[in-house]
Scaffold this motif. Structure first.
Motif, PDB file in Angstrom:
ATOM      1  N   GLU A 178       0.852  -1.190   0.000  1.00 53.03           N
ATOM      2  CA  GLU A 178       0.000   0.000   0.000  1.00 53.03           C
ATOM      3  C   GLU A 178       0.892   1.246   0.000  1.00 53.03           C
ATOM      4  O   GLU A 178       2.087   1.162   0.217  1.00 53.03           O
ATOM      5  CB  GLU A 178      -0.893   0.019   1.251  1.00 53.03           C
ATOM      6  N   GLY A 179       0.306   2.400  -0.235  1.00 51.50           N
ATOM      7  CA  GLY A 179       1.006   3.678  -0.119  1.00 51.50           C
ATOM      8  C   GLY A 179       2.242   3.775  -0.993  1.00 51.50           C
ATOM      9  O   GLY A 179       2.185   3.568  -2.202  1.00 51.50           O
ATOM     10  N   ASP A 180       3.393   4.094  -0.356  1.00 49.07           N
ATOM     11  CA  ASP A 180       4.653   4.246  -1.092  1.00 49.07           C
ATOM     12  C   ASP A 180       5.027   2.971  -1.830  1.00 49.07           C
ATOM     13  O   ASP A 180       5.581   3.015  -2.922  1.00 49.07           O
ATOM     14  CB  ASP A 180       5.800   4.632  -0.149  1.00 49.07           C
ATOM     15  N   CYS A 181       4.742   1.837  -1.228  1.00 51.27           N
ATOM     16  CA  CYS A 181       5.030   0.554  -1.877  1.00 51.27           C
ATOM     17  C   CYS A 181       4.278   0.470  -3.202  1.00 51.27           C
ATOM     18  O   CYS A 181       4.847   0.116  -4.232  1.00 51.27           O
ATOM     19  CB  CYS A 181       4.622  -0.590  -0.955  1.00 51.27           C
ATOM     20  N   LEU A 182       3.001   0.821  -3.189  1.00 50.43           N
ATOM     21  CA  LEU A 182       2.175   0.733  -4.386  1.00 50.43           C
ATOM     22  C   LEU A 182       2.612   1.732  -5.453  1.00 50.43           C
ATOM     23  O   LEU A 182       2.428   1.484  -6.643  1.00 50.43           O
ATOM     24  CB  LEU A 182       0.707   0.951  -4.011  1.00 50.43           C
ATOM     25  N   ALA A 183       3.224   2.833  -5.041  1.00 50.44           N
ATOM     26  CA  ALA A 183       3.739   3.799  -6.015  1.00 50.44           C
ATOM     27  C   ALA A 183       4.898   3.199  -6.812  1.00 50.44           C
ATOM     28  O   ALA A 183       5.027   3.438  -8.007  1.00 50.44           O
ATOM     29  CB  ALA A 183       4.193   5.081  -5.314  1.00 50.44           C
ATOM     30  N   LYS A 184       5.735   2.403  -6.145  1.00 50.44           N
ATOM     31  CA  LYS A 184       6.872   1.759  -6.820  1.00 50.44           C
ATOM     32  C   LYS A 184       6.480   0.444  -7.483  1.00 50.44           C
ATOM     33  O   LYS A 184       7.124   0.004  -8.428  1.00 50.44           O
ATOM     34  CB  LYS A 184       7.993   1.479  -5.822  1.00 50.44           C
ATOM     35  N   TRP A 185       5.445  -0.185  -6.953  1.00 47.86           N
ATOM     36  CA  TRP A 185       5.021  -1.513  -7.410  1.00 47.86           C
ATOM     37  C   TRP A 185       3.530  -1.478  -7.715  1.00 47.86           C
ATOM     38  O   TRP A 185       2.717  -2.000  -6.943  1.00 47.86           O
ATOM     39  CB  TRP A 185       5.330  -2.559  -6.338  1.00 47.86           C
ATOM     40  N   PRO A 186       3.121  -0.885  -8.837  1.00 50.32           N
ATOM     41  CA  PRO A 186       1.699  -0.809  -9.169  1.00 50.32           C
ATOM     42  C   PRO A 186       1.074  -2.199  -9.307  1.00 50.32           C
ATOM     43  O   PRO A 186       1.662  -3.114  -9.865  1.00 50.32           O
ATOM     44  CB  PRO A 186       1.675  -0.083 -10.514  1.00 50.32           C
ATOM     45  N   ALA A 187      -0.137  -2.325  -8.774  1.00 51.63           N
ATOM     46  CA  ALA A 187      -0.887  -3.581  -8.854  1.00 51.63           C
ATOM     47  C   ALA A 187      -1.274  -3.854 -10.303  1.00 51.63           C
ATOM     48  O   ALA A 187      -1.557  -2.934 -11.067  1.00 51.63           O
ATOM     49  CB  ALA A 187      -2.131  -3.488  -7.982  1.00 51.63           C
ATOM     50  N   VAL A 188      -1.287  -5.116 -10.690  1.00 45.49           N
ATOM     51  CA  VAL A 188      -1.785  -5.509 -12.010  1.00 45.49           C
ATOM     52  C   VAL A 188      -3.304  -5.609 -11.882  1.00 45.49           C
ATOM     53  O   VAL A 188      -3.821  -6.530 -11.247  1.00 45.49           O
ATOM     54  CB  VAL A 188      -1.175  -6.849 -12.478  1.00 45.49           C
ATOM     55  N   ALA A 189      -3.995  -4.621 -12.452  1.00 46.93           N
ATOM     56  CA  ALA A 189      -5.451  -4.550 -12.344  1.00 46.93           C
ATOM     57  C   ALA A 189      -6.101  -5.715 -13.084  1.00 46.93           C
ATOM     58  O   ALA A 189      -5.653  -6.114 -14.159  1.00 46.93           O
ATOM     59  CB  ALA A 189      -5.944  -3.227 -12.902  1.00 46.93           C
ATOM     60  N   ALA A 190      -7.166  -6.235 -12.501  1.00 48.68           N
ATOM     61  CA  ALA A 190      -7.841  -7.394 -13.080  1.00 48.68           C
ATOM     62  C   ALA A 190      -8.790  -7.023 -14.220  1.00 48.68           C
ATOM     63  O   ALA A 190      -9.070  -7.855 -15.070  1.00 48.68           O
ATOM     64  CB  ALA A 190      -8.614  -8.134 -11.994  1.00 48.68           C
ATOM     65  N   GLY A 191      -9.276  -5.809 -14.254  1.00 47.55           N
ATOM     66  CA  GLY A 191     -10.283  -5.452 -15.248  1.00 47.55           C
ATOM     67  C   GLY A 191     -11.619  -6.064 -14.862  1.00 47.55           C
ATOM     68  O   GLY A 191     -11.775  -6.659 -13.796  1.00 47.55           O
ATOM     69  N   ASP A 192     -12.608  -5.928 -15.729  1.00 48.07           N
ATOM     70  CA  ASP A 192     -13.954  -6.380 -15.410  1.00 48.07           C
ATOM     71  C   ASP A 192     -14.307  -7.747 -15.978  1.00 48.07           C
ATOM     72  O   ASP A 192     -15.245  -8.370 -15.538  1.00 48.07           O
ATOM     73  CB  ASP A 192     -14.984  -5.367 -15.926  1.00 48.07           C
ATOM     74  N   GLY A 193     -13.586  -8.185 -16.983  1.00 45.88           N
ATOM     75  CA  GLY A 193     -13.922  -9.454 -17.627  1.00 45.88           C
ATOM     76  C   GLY A 193     -12.957 -10.551 -17.236  1.00 45.88           C
ATOM     77  O   GLY A 193     -12.131 -10.406 -16.338  1.00 45.88           O
ATOM     78  N   THR A 194     -13.051 -11.653 -17.944  1.00 42.50           N
ATOM     79  CA  THR A 194     -12.154 -12.777 -17.731  1.00 42.50           C
ATOM     80  C   THR A 194     -10.776 -12.430 -18.294  1.00 42.50           C
ATOM     81  O   THR A 194     -10.674 -11.947 -19.413  1.00 42.50           O
ATOM     82  CB  THR A 194     -12.691 -14.032 -18.453  1.00 42.50           C
ATOM     83  N   PRO A 195      -9.714 -12.668 -17.526  1.00 39.93           N
ATOM     84  CA  PRO A 195      -8.375 -12.365 -18.038  1.00 39.93           C
ATOM     85  C   PRO A 195      -8.066 -13.170 -19.302  1.00 39.93           C
ATOM     86  O   PRO A 195      -8.447 -14.326 -19.414  1.00 39.93           O
ATOM     87  CB  PRO A 195      -7.439 -12.793 -16.903  1.00 39.93           C
ATOM     88  N   GLN A 196      -7.391 -12.544 -20.234  1.00 43.03           N
ATOM     89  CA  GLN A 196      -6.920 -13.220 -21.442  1.00 43.03           C
ATOM     90  C   GLN A 196      -5.555 -13.811 -21.104  1.00 43.03           C
ATOM     91  O   GLN A 196      -4.672 -13.090 -20.650  1.00 43.03           O
ATOM     92  CB  GLN A 196      -6.786 -12.228 -22.588  1.00 43.03           C
ATOM     93  N   LEU A 197      -5.391 -15.099 -21.316  1.00 45.75           N
ATOM     94  CA  LEU A 197      -4.162 -15.787 -20.932  1.00 45.75           C
ATOM     95  C   LEU A 197      -3.520 -16.448 -22.132  1.00 45.75           C
ATOM     96  O   LEU A 197      -4.208 -17.088 -22.928  1.00 45.75           O
ATOM     97  CB  LEU A 197      -4.454 -16.845 -19.864  1.00 45.75           C
ATOM     98  N   GLU A 198      -2.202 -16.311 -22.243  1.00 47.66           N
ATOM     99  CA  GLU A 198      -1.418 -16.992 -23.277  1.00 47.66           C
ATOM    100  C   GLU A 198      -0.227 -17.652 -22.605  1.00 47.66           C
ATOM    101  O   GLU A 198       0.622 -16.972 -22.047  1.00 47.66           O
ATOM    102  CB  GLU A 198      -0.926 -15.998 -24.329  1.00 47.66           C
TER     103      GLU A 198
END
Length: 173
Positions: free
Chosen positions: A83-103
């Motif tokens: 969270e906070g400063d950590c999240l500024a350096k390490w942005p979360a990979v957002a899931a989006g609203d649908g099913t993730p596309q995987l390859e």
């Protein structure tokens, strides 16, 4: 203030990348869309995860832009502790609203976690996924082993604990 500007820049670039990925024209006569549909077609889709060869680490999980993703040793299965400063350096990979596309990734490994702010974040093996703000381009893996707690993720969904060939910068959390 500089950190805030960096975060805003990363978010703007991410949004620009998502917009650039949406095919088709920009006209409002999009067939099949309803007047109540979200302005961006990306809002109704899931994020993308794939695999790519990154440096000496072999095949690792990357996001839809080819950027390496990481897991954080201080997270627990199903919960992000960045969270906070950590999240500024390490942005979360957002899931989006649908099913993730995987390859190249087993779908049974991929899930989402709900962050403290209510947003959804992609996870592999229950562990939340992050980008490293200092990885400027596809193929970068500058976040590997930072602080001894940040790790690339292999195509098998397991963290890669191989140390980078050059010493880390020690700026991780």
């Amino acid at each position: 203030m500089k950190r805030l500007a960096t975060v805003i820049g990363v978010v703007a670039l991410g949004l620009a990348g998502l917009t650039a990925c949406g095919g088709g024209d920009d006209s409002s006569s999009d067939s099949g869309s309803s007047p109540n549909a979200p302005a961006s077609s990306q809002a109704a889709t899931g994020a993308k995860l794939a695999t790519a060869d990154v440096g000496s680490f072999g095949k690792v999980v990357v996001d839809g832009n080819g950027r390496a993703v990481y897991v954080f040793d201080k997270d627990t299965s199903g919960k992000s502790n960045c969270e906070g400063d950590c999240l500024a350096k390490w942005p979360a990979v957002a899931a989006g609203d649908g099913t993730p596309q995987l390859e190249g990734i087993d779908a049974s490994l991929v899930s989402t976690v709900t962050r403290s702010d209510g947003s959804k974040q992609l996870a592999i093996g229950g562990l939340p996924l992050y980008l490293f703000a200092s990885d400027a381009a596809a193929g970068d893996a500058k976040g590997q082993a930072v602080g001894g707690v940040w790790w690339l993720v292999g195509a098998d969904g397991k963290k890669i604990t191989t140390q980078p060939s050059s010493s880390g910068n020690g700026n991780g959390y």
